[in-house]
Write a protein that holds these residues in place. Sequence first.
Motif, PDB file in Angstrom:
ATOM      1  N   PRO A   1       0.851  -1.223  -0.179  1.00 52.99           N
ATOM      2  CA  PRO A   1       0.110  -0.123   0.132  1.00 52.99           C
ATOM      3  C   PRO A   1       0.811   1.259   0.214  1.00 52.99           C
ATOM      4  O   PRO A   1       0.040   2.478  -0.127  1.00 52.99           O
ATOM      5  CB  PRO A   1      -0.819  -0.240   1.159  1.00 52.99           C
ATOM      6  N   LYS A   2       2.114   1.225   0.231  1.00 53.61           N
ATOM      7  CA  LYS A   2       2.901   2.276   0.412  1.00 53.61           C
ATOM      8  C   LYS A   2       3.228   3.208  -1.018  1.00 53.61           C
ATOM      9  O   LYS A   2       3.204   4.231  -1.298  1.00 53.61           O
ATOM     10  CB  LYS A   2       4.309   1.916   0.585  1.00 53.61           C
ATOM     11  N   VAL A   3       3.032   2.122  -2.107  1.00 53.21           N
ATOM     12  CA  VAL A   3       3.332   2.822  -3.520  1.00 53.21           C
ATOM     13  C   VAL A   3       2.383   3.653  -3.927  1.00 53.21           C
ATOM     14  O   VAL A   3       2.612   4.862  -4.273  1.00 53.21           O
ATOM     15  CB  VAL A   3       3.450   1.681  -4.399  1.00 53.21           C
ATOM     16  N   PRO A   4       0.856   3.439  -3.805  1.00 56.22           N
ATOM     17  CA  PRO A   4      -0.113   4.216  -3.831  1.00 56.22           C
ATOM     18  C   PRO A   4       0.094   5.764  -3.025  1.00 56.22           C
ATOM     19  O   PRO A   4      -0.055   6.671  -3.324  1.00 56.22           O
ATOM     20  CB  PRO A   4      -1.374   3.542  -3.606  1.00 56.22           C
ATOM     21  N   GLU A   5       0.352   5.385  -2.027  1.00 54.40           N
ATOM     22  CA  GLU A   5       0.817   6.577  -0.981  1.00 54.40           C
ATOM     23  C   GLU A   5       1.846   7.321  -1.492  1.00 54.40           C
ATOM     24  O   GLU A   5       1.634   8.716  -1.408  1.00 54.40           O
ATOM     25  CB  GLU A   5       1.301   5.858   0.562  1.00 54.40           C
TER      26      GLU A   5
END
Lengths: 175, 376, 156
Positions: free
Chosen positions: B186-190
Amino acid sequence: MSQDPAQSGPGPAASPGSLGPEAHVMVGNADKFINWCRRSSLWYLLFATACCGIELMQAGASRYDLDRFGAVFRATPRQSDLMIVAGTITHKMASRVIRLYEQMPEPKYVISMGSCANTGGPFYKDSYCVVKGVDLLIPVDVYVPGCPPRPEALIDGIIKLQKIIDQKKNFAAKA
Amino acid sequence: MKARAEALPTQEMLINMGPQHPSTHGVLRVILRTDGEVVVNARPDVGYLHRALEKIGERVTYAQYMPFTDRLDYLAAMNCNAAWAWTVEKLAGIEVPERAEYIRVIVCELNRIASHLIAFGSFTADMGAFTPFLYAIRERERINDLFEDICGNRLTYNYVRIGGVSADLPDRFLEKTKEFLDYFAPKVPEYNNLISYNKIFVHRLANVAAVTPEDAVGYGLTGPNLRGSGVPFDLRKNEPYSVYPEFDFDVCVGTGERGTLGDCFDRYMVRINEMKESVRIVRQAIEQIPEGPVMAKVPRMFKPPVGEVYFRAENPRGETGIYLISDGTVNPYRLKIRAPSFVTMGIFEKITKGLMIADVVAVIGSFDIILPEIDR
Amino acid sequence: MEPKEIFEKVTEKFGGKAVELQGEGFRPAFVVVSPESVREIALFLRDDPAMKFDSLMCLSGVDYKDRFAVTYHLHSLSVGHQIGVKAYLPREAPSLPSVDMVWPAANFQEREAFDLYGIVFEGSWDLRRILLPEDWEGHPLRKDYKYPEFYNGIKV
């Protein structure tokens, strides 16, 4: 810390025996005071040439947070007190290292980070173009071993340097 | 901008950028000839970190060279370790146990994520946003922890061996990796919410230094830089090695979504998307990894047969090719490393003509160069 | 296309300028050509519709003790095949035509071969030392290179 006593609001409630809320006086040794200032604001030059540079970056980033020790990176030698030589120095780079060191204002300190800067490291024996230790070029205060050193080791090096600074006599008679 | 520069001719100025400069990612020196703020010519001057890795290769044995490959590209040390091992195995025809190949793929892809995180972090820091750098290092530290578990070091691993890997995975490593992937996905969309589509950031990158697909191929760009120009070429897919054919993943290419095809933004986005693909590969590898030995039988006095071999692997920065000549002794006879960053610098002078000085920083960052690889 | 076919095609076109095919123990196989014809053969390999070697992967100098060699590893993105091209050079004054007009990627790698081996690439648009300082003496990757004792007063 930097608040002017005249402008600051009422200080902490006076405890018995103190001089009262208005008095902001510290008595101490001038040497100690100067050294305390210097050791707590070691702005280091971001001089990352090789692998150790990444550990230097990571030491300054989220987890290890070098800022705790007052060490903040600077991009220019003119604003730095400390040069962390992080990485291999080659003969092509040697004259630039000396120039960067000369551009730093006094008092200045050097930490040699990693085996390459200490001695040439893994390139000591077989490389024709690596300087065998940055101390051949500039005076070094603290050597941090490792290839590359962990951020903890670098932090230890900085604390060692702070201890060196603490011992400095600023008002000793010049020989 | 060009028109304005012609209307107001000023005296040309020679500016030295580097070798000590925070945004040249090391000790790159660029000699800029500028007209006001416009770059007339930017000539890269490399070699400030030339450590004679090729000469050293001729003076040490095959196994002893492994630690030097760590220092070839320290942001992707696992990939370089593995590339060297694969080259020697190709030369000597060593069969590697399947479990070892899976471990190599897992660590290589984790290292690719770590490397792209530095690329992302330092690039955004160059562009004036320091916060994403702290985010990127936060995630990178977790990958460093994983690597520390398996080999004890954070940056230079020396984990892969000729014929396998030095040790089997430690207990709970696969679970920890899974936990990390669940945390990281989920960090990449963040990151995208944080900076990728930030208006200022996009303006800094879109339409800057676009490389046409023909130029990209002709100048030998590889890896994310080539794919940023829209050429769907990935050695893991097109020239599969190791166990990469077992995995299902997409080749990320630039689409010119915010500007011209092949501009800095495209190259940046390819790296962001590749992190997602690496997560996919590692997940599949964890599912499929077999039990078994992790090291093939390789004699202590290892002497490969006489021959010449060229092997290339897809590293985070592109194609790391190793041209290895063996004369049958314990030392390599000649070892040439075709480093992606070195070849990439060849196009630098061409595409920086007419840009602003600040854009030169964007170009260097978008190529994600690393100096020890350029200078070797 | 197999190396053998490529070699036959090159021989068909250029006759004796393609000397031999090194196949056994060489991956990829090498087409050995005479040094003065490197550029025309390179152009042929790039432009021929059956070859289309549009990408120069690696250009490397080699010191074989009795002679030098320059090797070119070529790859075609559109066709998907690979070949190596090798040109042997004498030890005395090694030189051959530059291919940076054929593949621009060659320029940096030619400069590197010039720097480390002293091989001169004629017609190169920018042939200077690239990795070592301009005033460095000798070419370190030669097998008979002696390490200097001092450089600019610093011990090597």
